[in-house]
Design an enzyme around this catalytic site. Sequence first.
Site, mmCIF file in Angstrom:
data_model
loop_
_atom_site.group_PDB
_atom_site.id
_atom_site.type_symbol
_atom_site.label_atom_id
_atom_site.label_comp_id
_atom_site.label_asym_id
_atom_site.label_seq_id
_atom_site.Cartn_x
_atom_site.Cartn_y
_atom_site.Cartn_z
ATOM 1 N N CYS A 96 0.853 -1.189 0.000
ATOM 2 C CA CYS A 96 0.000 0.000 0.000
ATOM 3 C C CYS A 96 0.893 1.245 0.000
ATOM 4 C CB CYS A 96 -0.886 -0.014 1.237
ATOM 5 S SG CYS A 96 -1.681 1.553 1.601
ATOM 6 N N GLU A 97 0.658 2.143 -0.941
ATOM 7 C CA GLU A 97 1.513 3.331 -1.044
ATOM 8 C C GLU A 97 1.250 4.343 0.067
ATOM 9 O OE1 GLU A 97 -0.868 6.305 -4.094
ATOM 10 O OE2 GLU A 97 0.554 4.867 -4.938
ATOM 11 N N HIS A 98 0.174 4.173 0.808
ATOM 12 C CA HIS A 98 -0.138 5.132 1.874
ATOM 13 C C HIS A 98 0.618 4.835 3.167
ATOM 14 C CE1 HIS A 98 -4.185 5.539 -0.420
ATOM 15 N NE2 HIS A 98 -3.296 6.407 -0.865
ATOM 16 N N HIS A 99 0.841 3.537 3.452
ATOM 17 C CA HIS A 99 1.481 3.174 4.719
ATOM 18 C C HIS A 99 2.677 2.235 4.547
ATOM 19 C CE1 HIS A 99 -2.803 4.079 5.735
ATOM 20 N NE2 HIS A 99 -2.211 4.824 6.629
ATOM 21 N N GLN A 147 -5.277 -0.501 -4.628
ATOM 22 C CA GLN A 147 -5.911 -1.624 -5.318
ATOM 23 C C GLN A 147 -6.695 -1.173 -6.538
ATOM 24 O OE1 GLN A 147 -7.842 -4.487 -2.757
ATOM 25 N NE2 GLN A 147 -9.250 -5.112 -4.351
ATOM 26 N N HIS A 170 -6.083 -5.896 3.239
ATOM 27 C CA HIS A 170 -5.113 -4.815 3.431
ATOM 28 C C HIS A 170 -4.673 -4.781 4.892
ATOM 29 C CE1 HIS A 170 -5.707 -2.584 -0.480
ATOM 30 N NE2 HIS A 170 -6.669 -3.495 -0.509
ATOM 31 N N CYS A 182 -3.119 -2.537 6.347
ATOM 32 C CA CYS A 182 -3.304 -1.226 6.965
ATOM 33 C C CYS A 182 -4.663 -1.133 7.658
ATOM 34 C CB CYS A 182 -3.157 -0.112 5.927
ATOM 35 S SG CYS A 182 -4.280 -0.229 4.523
#
Length: 224
Positions: free
Chosen positions: A114-117, A155, A183, A185
């Site tokens: 995941c590019e956010h976390h 995703q 996920h 996260c």
Amino acid sequence: MEYQNASEMNGGVDRNLNASKHNSLCREKKDSKDTVDAKKLSHIEKAYTTILSELGENVDREGLLRTPLRAAKAMQFLTKGYKETTQDVLNDAIFDENHEEIVIVKDIELFSLCEHHLVPFFGKAHIAYLPNKKVVGLSKLARIVEIFSRRLQVQERLTKQIASAISEALEPAGVAVVIEAVHMCMVMRGVQKMNASTVTSVMLGRFHDDPTTRKEFLNLTMRK
């Protein structure tokens, strides 16, 4: 006859010289790439050392001595899709074939970050396409999933990239991609919902326009 033999010998020498030059250029390019990769690995290793230190860890203790290097190598592997293209994967694997019915490959396992976390999400991809006089080696569909999943992702974008890549390469009558994923996260942090999963889909061509075709794909892939 002597002149002809001399010419043939000179031609052989020229070919050998050209081959030698080509091999030398290839070695130079490889050496240059290896140097760049080594520098990148060193930078990532230093970054992980800083992160561990800022977290309050002693980076000189035995258990962590090689952790920054291991983490750097792992991150390079988990994002190796940035160095790969669909063209590389599909090379010589598209064939002329008079087949017009749905081709489905389901339950393709995928792992991504995941590019956010920067924590993992993982699950399965289901892919279908309607050939337009062309088919592709089935393993190549899994390879396409691998290319785009081995990048920092969300995703929704991953699903679209896979569908678009297949559509551009094969120019089929339709493409459908569904991804089911968990996920971390959501599981490890935040709302911490252990059983939550996410389903995304992209339908192109006849899968988008024809409800019957779309229903056939969903019935064949989503049933347990």
